[in-house]
Design an enzyme around this catalytic site. Structure first.
Site, PDB file in Angstrom:
ATOM      1  N   SER A 267       0.826  -1.210   0.000  1.00  0.00           N
ATOM      2  CA  SER A 267       0.000   0.000   0.000  1.00  0.00           C
ATOM      3  C   SER A 267       0.864   1.265   0.000  1.00  0.00           C
ATOM      4  O   SER A 267       2.038   1.237   0.380  1.00  0.00           O
ATOM      5  CB  SER A 267      -0.894  -0.011   1.236  1.00  0.00           C
ATOM      6  N   GLU A 288       6.574  -0.494  -5.287  1.00  0.00           N
ATOM      7  CA  GLU A 288       5.434  -0.808  -6.178  1.00  0.00           C
ATOM      8  C   GLU A 288       4.179  -0.681  -5.329  1.00  0.00           C
ATOM      9  O   GLU A 288       3.789  -1.609  -4.622  1.00  0.00           O
ATOM     10  CB  GLU A 288       5.567  -2.246  -6.719  1.00  0.00           C
TER      11      GLU A 288
HETATM   12  P1  NAD Z   1       0.325  -3.769   2.805  1.00  0.00           P
HETATM   13  O1  NAD Z   1       0.992  -2.467   2.566  1.00  0.00           O
HETATM   14  O2  NAD Z   1      -0.654  -3.856   3.906  1.00  0.00           O
HETATM   15  O3  NAD Z   1       1.422  -4.915   3.088  1.00  0.00           O
HETATM   16  C1  NAD Z   1       2.482  -5.168   2.198  1.00  0.00           C
HETATM   17  C2  NAD Z   1       3.631  -5.829   2.941  1.00  0.00           C
HETATM   18  O4  NAD Z   1       4.207  -4.913   3.876  1.00  0.00           O
HETATM   19  C3  NAD Z   1       3.207  -7.032   3.788  1.00  0.00           C
HETATM   20  O5  NAD Z   1       4.191  -8.034   3.629  1.00  0.00           O
HETATM   21  C4  NAD Z   1       3.184  -6.473   5.196  1.00  0.00           C
HETATM   22  O6  NAD Z   1       3.348  -7.450   6.206  1.00  0.00           O
HETATM   23  C5  NAD Z   1       4.362  -5.519   5.155  1.00  0.00           C
HETATM   24  N1  NAD Z   1       4.365  -4.439   6.163  1.00  0.00           N
HETATM   25  C6  NAD Z   1       3.318  -3.875   6.805  1.00  0.00           C
HETATM   26  N2  NAD Z   1       3.747  -2.858   7.589  1.00  0.00           N
HETATM   27  C7  NAD Z   1       5.092  -2.781   7.432  1.00  0.00           C
HETATM   28  C8  NAD Z   1       6.111  -1.924   7.953  1.00  0.00           C
HETATM   29  N3  NAD Z   1       5.828  -0.933   8.799  1.00  0.00           N
HETATM   30  N4  NAD Z   1       7.385  -2.125   7.540  1.00  0.00           N
HETATM   31  C9  NAD Z   1       7.689  -3.104   6.657  1.00  0.00           C
HETATM   32  N5  NAD Z   1       6.763  -3.940   6.132  1.00  0.00           N
HETATM   33  C10 NAD Z   1       5.480  -3.784   6.511  1.00  0.00           C
HETATM   34  O7  NAD Z   1      -0.352  -4.189   1.404  1.00  0.00           O
HETATM   35  P2  NAD Z   1      -1.390  -5.351   1.097  1.00  0.00           P
HETATM   36  O8  NAD Z   1      -2.710  -5.022   1.705  1.00  0.00           O
HETATM   37  O9  NAD Z   1      -0.787  -6.679   1.361  1.00  0.00           O
HETATM   38  O10 NAD Z   1      -1.507  -5.241  -0.499  1.00  0.00           O
HETATM   39  C11 NAD Z   1      -2.393  -4.407  -1.192  1.00  0.00           C
HETATM   40  C12 NAD Z   1      -1.685  -3.171  -1.688  1.00  0.00           C
HETATM   41  O11 NAD Z   1      -0.556  -3.514  -2.485  1.00  0.00           O
HETATM   42  C13 NAD Z   1      -2.585  -2.327  -2.597  1.00  0.00           C
HETATM   43  O12 NAD Z   1      -2.407  -0.982  -2.283  1.00  0.00           O
HETATM   44  C14 NAD Z   1      -2.059  -2.645  -3.985  1.00  0.00           C
HETATM   45  O13 NAD Z   1      -2.334  -1.646  -4.944  1.00  0.00           O
HETATM   46  C15 NAD Z   1      -0.599  -2.783  -3.714  1.00  0.00           C
HETATM   47  N6  NAD Z   1       0.052  -3.542  -4.769  1.00  0.00           N
HETATM   48  C16 NAD Z   1       0.828  -2.861  -5.653  1.00  0.00           C
HETATM   49  C17 NAD Z   1       1.427  -3.526  -6.701  1.00  0.00           C
HETATM   50  C18 NAD Z   1       2.264  -2.798  -7.712  1.00  0.00           C
HETATM   51  O14 NAD Z   1       2.972  -3.456  -8.452  1.00  0.00           O
HETATM   52  N7  NAD Z   1       2.211  -1.483  -7.781  1.00  0.00           N
HETATM   53  C19 NAD Z   1       1.253  -4.919  -6.847  1.00  0.00           C
HETATM   54  C20 NAD Z   1       0.460  -5.581  -5.914  1.00  0.00           C
HETATM   55  C21 NAD Z   1      -0.140  -4.882  -4.879  1.00  0.00           C
END
Ligand code: NAD
EC number: 1.2.1.3
Length: 538
Positions: A267, A288
């Site tokens: 995110s 990303e």
């Molecule tokens: P998220 O941001 O909640 O989690 C992503 C990862 O970050 C997880 O592995 C999580 O455990 C980890 N994380 C959480 N807090 C953290 C911190 N403080 N420090 C380090 N790591 C931490 O995302 P999500 O809900 O799993 O995925 C959905 C999001 O991902 C959407 O916004 C989507 O658009 C995005 N996404 C982007 C792409 C791209 O290529 N641009 C591809 C897939 C998903």
């Protein structure tokens, strides 16, 4: 719809979910068995040459049925530290292997993935919730990027640069970085690691993968496949380490000085934190992040192609792709006809178990996501939006046990892009529609949001096409014409601009981020002149 026997066996599984001996549904256990994942005990969730895990327990929950698929032992802080150390050591081995030899290993990994393609695709479907054909497609993407990286392993070329000094030459040389940290999101629990691992490995790096805490089984299955190939070839498994866990494990990888490059997919909110943390220690990042993607339909578009493409873009993966279509800008002349045709497709959507062939709409990944969907619909209603279709949870029959929501089309009462309704990524199948009169207005709306991942123009007019892909056109990283916003091939660099993070992965020049570049000036003459004719003689 869900098969009847799925529920019968799941009730038993729930009762025993907290005990270490579990009885899983046949549906789940046949998939886990095919991938050598234990079904009767807790599953070790970290690997660095050895499988273990003594950190918090992660529960993998099936979004379709609510069944607890596994209890996974995540990495403790000490184990994480060990994994980082072992990966650093593994890199010392890997960097000595010539790149084409690394390519040969990738070829073997590709073969091993292809053998398990259907089982792994089914696991993606079971654990993440996307329909099976998309789950299998995701594994195919890993296979494809392995093919690409095998070729790349013989083409990761530097450059010879003309020197201004006689008897000198300048080389630009790529060398591996060391350990690459790969943090991934829940929605592509296999492919995103594939994109990163393949290029990073071909470039000579060891990798530490921190997957989403809600899709640990996909990560374990992939790591087992890679580890098997590494071990068969007498190489350290820590070339591809796995550390499952939550935010704390992610933070530890992000803050580790032993990880020169952090590739983060997730995110915008978390990406902002990760980006700053890595920058503060002068590490490199590939970010990303979220998308908020628009399709623009001109009056001359071929609607027989555009309508199904918008349907797939908005409803496919239940709106949980970073490239999902969230905004639809329709030219006034075709808007009523387009919306009519689109609503007919929405009405025909087959909702149910994503593992059943023919299902088009699976569940949202978590219960929390259902709440986010409901809040977004509520906000639309409060702001006077017209909800053309959807807007509710599916709660009849077996669907009640899963996170199923109706795909929704809304016409907000204003198309003003500064409104939060337009500027926020809601990770659910909600499509907001705006009506425009001139292409320039639609391009301005397309570009007015913080995110910049994907966009798509539907037209047959070459003048519109030229404007759209040029300096006055779309500002996103993926700019399509007569192709929807969602789904991409591995050959081009994938990624988005602005708050999507500017990262690029997969094809194009993305590999160049996984190496350290050295400019090497070599003097093979008998004199030592200074550059720019500087005279420092005594
Ligand atoms: P998220 O941001 O909640 O989690 C992503 C990862 O970050 C997880 O592995 C999580 O455990 C980890 N994380 C959480 N807090 C953290 C911190 N403080 N420090 C380090 N790591 C931490 O995302 P999500 O809900 O799993 O995925 C959905 C999001 O991902 C959407 O916004 C989507 O658009 C995005 N996404 C982007 C792409 C791209 O290529 N641009 C591809 C897939 C998903």
């Amino acid at each position: 719809m869900l098969p009847r026997n799925a529920f019968a066996s799941i009730r038993g599984a729930r009762a025993g979910a907290s005990a270490s001996a579990r009885s899983l549904s046949t549906r789940a256990s046949s998939i886990l068995n095919a991938l050598d994942i234990p079904t009767t005990s807790e599953v070790p969730g970290m690997y660095d040459g050895q499988w273990r895990g003594s950190g918090d327990i992660l529960e993998s929950v099936c979004p379709t049925t609510g069944e607890v698929l596994a209890r996974v032992q995540s990495a403790s802080p000490r184990e994480l530290h060990e994994a980082l150390e072992k990966s650093s050591e593994a890199h010392l081995v890997l960097r000595k292997l010539p790149a084409p030899k690394r390519g040969e290993l990738l070829r073997q990994i590709r073969e091993a993935l292809a053998v398990k393609r259907d089982a792994l695709g089914a696991l993606v479907s079971l654990e993440m919730g996307k329909i099976k054909t998309e789950g299998i497609g995701e594994v195919q993407e890993f296979v494809d990027i392995c093919d690409y990286a095998v070729g790349l392993s013989r083409m990761m070329n530097g450059r010879v640069v003309a020197s201004e000094r006689p008897g000198h030459t300048i080389l630009e040389v790529p060398n591996p970085l060391g350990v690459v940290g790969v943090l991934t999101a829940f929605n592509f629990p296999v492919a995103v690691y594939g994109w990163n691992f393949s290029l990073s490995f071909a470039a000579g790096n060891a990798n530490v993968w921190k997957p989403s805490p809600s899709t640990p089984l996909c990560a374990i299955a992939v790591t087992k496949i890679i580890a098997d190939v590494l071990e068969r070839n007498g190489l350290p498994g820590a070339i591809s380490s796995l550390v499952t866990g939550g935010k704390d494990v992610g933070e530890a990888v992000v803050n580790s000085a032993d990880v020169p490059l952090v590739s983060f997919t997730g995110s915008e909110a978390v990406g902002r934190v990760v980006g700053k943390a890595v920058q503060s220690r002068f590490g490199k990042t590939i970010l990303e992040l979220g998308g908020n993607n628009a399709s623009i339909i001109m009056p001359d578009a071929d609607l027989s192609m555009a309508v199904p493409a918008v349907f797939f873009g908005a409803v496919g993966t239940a709106g949980q792709r970073c490239t999902s279509t969230r905004r639809l800008y329709l030219h006034r002349d075709i808007a009523p006809h387009f919306l009519d045709a689109l609503q007919k497709l929405y009405a025909s959507v087959r909702v149910g178990d994503p593992l059943v062939t023919g299902t088009l709409l699976g569940p949202l990944h978590t219960r929390a996501a259902v709440g986010i969907y409901s809040n977004a619909v509520q906000r639309l209603r409060e702001n006077g939006a017209q909800i053309l279709t959807g807007g509710q949870r599916y709660d009849e029959g077996g669907l009640r046990q899963g996170n199923f929501v109706q795909p929704t089309i809304a016409i907000p009462n204003s198309a003003e892009p500064t409104d939060a309704i337009w500027g926020t990524e809601t990770f659910a199948p909600i499509l907001n529609v705006g009506i425009f009169d001139e292409l320039e207005q639609a391009i301005a709306w397309n570009n007015a949001v913080p995110q910049g991942l994907s966009s798509s123009l539907w037209t047959r007019d070459i003048r519109h096409l030229g404007k759209w892909i040029g300096p006055e056109g779309s500002d996103t990283g993926i700019v399509n014409v007569n192709v929807g916003t969602s789904g991409a091939e591995i050959g081009a660099a994938f990624g988005g601009n602005k708050s999507t993070g500017w990262g690029r992965e997969s094809g194009g020049d993305a590999w160049k981020q996984y190496v350290r570049w050295s400019a090497c000036t070599i003097n093979f003459s008998d004199a030592a002149p200074l550059a720019q004719g500087v005279d420092f003689s005594t």
